[in-house]
Design a protein around this motif. Structure first.
Motif, PDB file in Angstrom:
ATOM      1  N   LYS A  57      20.923  -7.735  27.757  1.00 56.36           N
ATOM      2  CA  LYS A  57      20.664  -8.672  29.022  1.00 56.36           C
ATOM      3  C   LYS A  57      21.201 -10.212  28.391  1.00 56.36           C
ATOM      4  O   LYS A  57      21.948 -10.940  29.180  1.00 56.36           O
ATOM      5  N   TYR A  93      17.518 -19.648  26.959  1.00 56.16           N
ATOM      6  CA  TYR A  93      16.743 -18.662  26.233  1.00 56.16           C
ATOM      7  C   TYR A  93      16.066 -19.539  24.748  1.00 56.16           C
ATOM      8  O   TYR A  93      16.684 -20.153  24.193  1.00 56.16           O
ATOM      9  N   LEU A 105      11.301 -16.505  25.583  1.00 53.77           N
ATOM     10  CA  LEU A 105      11.719 -17.026  27.406  1.00 53.77           C
ATOM     11  C   LEU A 105      13.171 -16.881  27.605  1.00 53.77           C
ATOM     12  O   LEU A 105      13.895 -17.567  27.034  1.00 53.77           O
ATOM     13  N   ARG A 106      13.342 -16.486  28.825  1.00 56.82           N
ATOM     14  CA  ARG A 106      14.455 -16.517  29.590  1.00 56.82           C
ATOM     15  C   ARG A 106      14.085 -17.550  30.632  1.00 56.82           C
ATOM     16  O   ARG A 106      13.522 -16.987  31.568  1.00 56.82           O
ATOM     17  N   ASN A 107      14.485 -18.885  30.609  1.00 56.38           N
ATOM     18  CA  ASN A 107      13.957 -19.822  31.600  1.00 56.38           C
ATOM     19  C   ASN A 107      12.593 -20.055  31.401  1.00 56.38           C
ATOM     20  O   ASN A 107      12.213 -20.400  30.261  1.00 56.38           O
ATOM     21  N   THR A 108      11.635 -19.649  32.307  1.00 55.38           N
ATOM     22  CA  THR A 108      10.192 -19.952  31.979  1.00 55.38           C
ATOM     23  C   THR A 108       9.768 -18.258  31.788  1.00 55.38           C
ATOM     24  O   THR A 108       8.440 -18.192  31.883  1.00 55.38           O
ATOM     25  N   GLN A 109      10.368 -17.303  31.962  1.00 55.22           N
ATOM     26  CA  GLN A 109       9.985 -15.998  32.192  1.00 55.22           C
ATOM     27  C   GLN A 109      10.016 -15.448  30.836  1.00 55.22           C
ATOM     28  O   GLN A 109      11.021 -15.264  30.045  1.00 55.22           O
ATOM     29  N   ASN A 110       8.913 -14.729  30.424  1.00 57.10           N
ATOM     30  CA  ASN A 110       8.888 -13.753  29.131  1.00 57.10           C
ATOM     31  C   ASN A 110       9.841 -12.704  29.322  1.00 57.10           C
ATOM     32  O   ASN A 110       9.769 -11.988  30.100  1.00 57.10           O
ATOM     33  N   VAL A 111      10.667 -12.567  28.099  1.00 57.71           N
ATOM     34  CA  VAL A 111      11.718 -11.550  28.115  1.00 57.71           C
ATOM     35  C   VAL A 111      11.124 -10.071  28.139  1.00 57.71           C
ATOM     36  O   VAL A 111      11.289  -9.218  28.674  1.00 57.71           O
ATOM     37  N   LYS A 113       7.443  -7.878  28.379  1.00 60.13           N
ATOM     38  CA  LYS A 113       6.230  -7.636  29.036  1.00 60.13           C
ATOM     39  C   LYS A 113       5.033  -8.004  27.921  1.00 60.13           C
ATOM     40  O   LYS A 113       5.033  -7.368  27.027  1.00 60.13           O
TER      41      LYS A 113
END
Length: 164
Positions: A57, A93, A105-111, A113
C-alpha cells in the motif's frame, strides 16, 4: 499380591504410576513444543502478510502519487507525499508512540488494526540521491513488525522515480 485377595496393592499402583509418568513426560513435552511452534509460526505468517500488505500500500501510494514533492522528516519516521493536485489530500505516513506502543499512521488512520496485536519495531524512509550520471532517485522504505510471539519480520521496499 496376597493369596485369596483380589485387587492391586499400593506398591503395584505406585509402580504403574511411575511407569506412566516416565512415558507421559516426553510425550507431553513433544506435544507442547509442537503446539508452541504452531502458534509461533502462525504469528510469523500473519506478521509477514500484514507487513507485505502495508508495504504494498505504501509503495502504491508513492507510485500513484509520484510527484517531485516527497519529503522525509524526523530521521525517516515521517514520509510526506505532497500531491500535485490541490484538490486531493496529501499523504503522510508517520511512526508515532500511542499508549506506550508504536503505531504507523497513514494521515490519521492506523495502518494496522489494533486487534491484530501488531508491534511496530521500525519504520524508516529515505531518499537515495541521484549521482551526476543517473536520472532517477530511489525512495527506500523499511518496515519491521512483530505479531504475538513471532520473530521480527523486516521488509524493505523501494521505488525508483525519474527526476530529470
Amino acid at each position: 499380591m496376597l493369596r485369596g485377595r483380589k485387587g492391586t496393592s499400593l506398591v503395584e499402583l505406585l509402580i504403574s504410576i511411575a511407569i506412566l509418568g516416565v512415558i507421559m513426560v516426553p510425550i507431553s513435552t513433544v506435544l507442547y513444543q509442537g503446539f508452541k511452534n504452531y502458534y509461533v509460526e502462525s504469528d510469523m505468517l500473519i506478521a509477514t502478510q500484514r507487513a507485505r500488505e502495508a508495504m504494498d500500500k505504501l509503495i502504491e501510494d508513492i507510485r500513484m502519487n509520484d510527484s517531485s514533492n516527497i519529503s522525509i522528516e524526523d530521521s525517516g519516521k515521517i514520509l510526506n507525499i505532497v500531491k500535485d493536485d490541490p484538490i486531493k489530500e496529501d499523504l503522510i505516513y508517520k511512526l508515532e508512540t500511542i499508549g506506550g506502543s508504536n503505531v504507523l499512521l497513514r494521515n490519521t488512520q492506523n495502518v494496522f488494526k489494533p486487534e491484530e496485536n501488531i508491534s511496530i519495531l521500525e519504520f524508516k524512509a529515505q531518499i537515495q540521491e541521484k549521482t551526476a550520471d543517473y536520472d532517477s532517485q530511489i525512495i527506500k522504505v523499511i518496515l519491521s513488525i512483530i505479531v504475538g510471539k513471532s520473530d521480527p519480520v523486516t521488509l524493505e521496499g523501494s521505488y525508483r522515480r525519474k527526476t530529470g
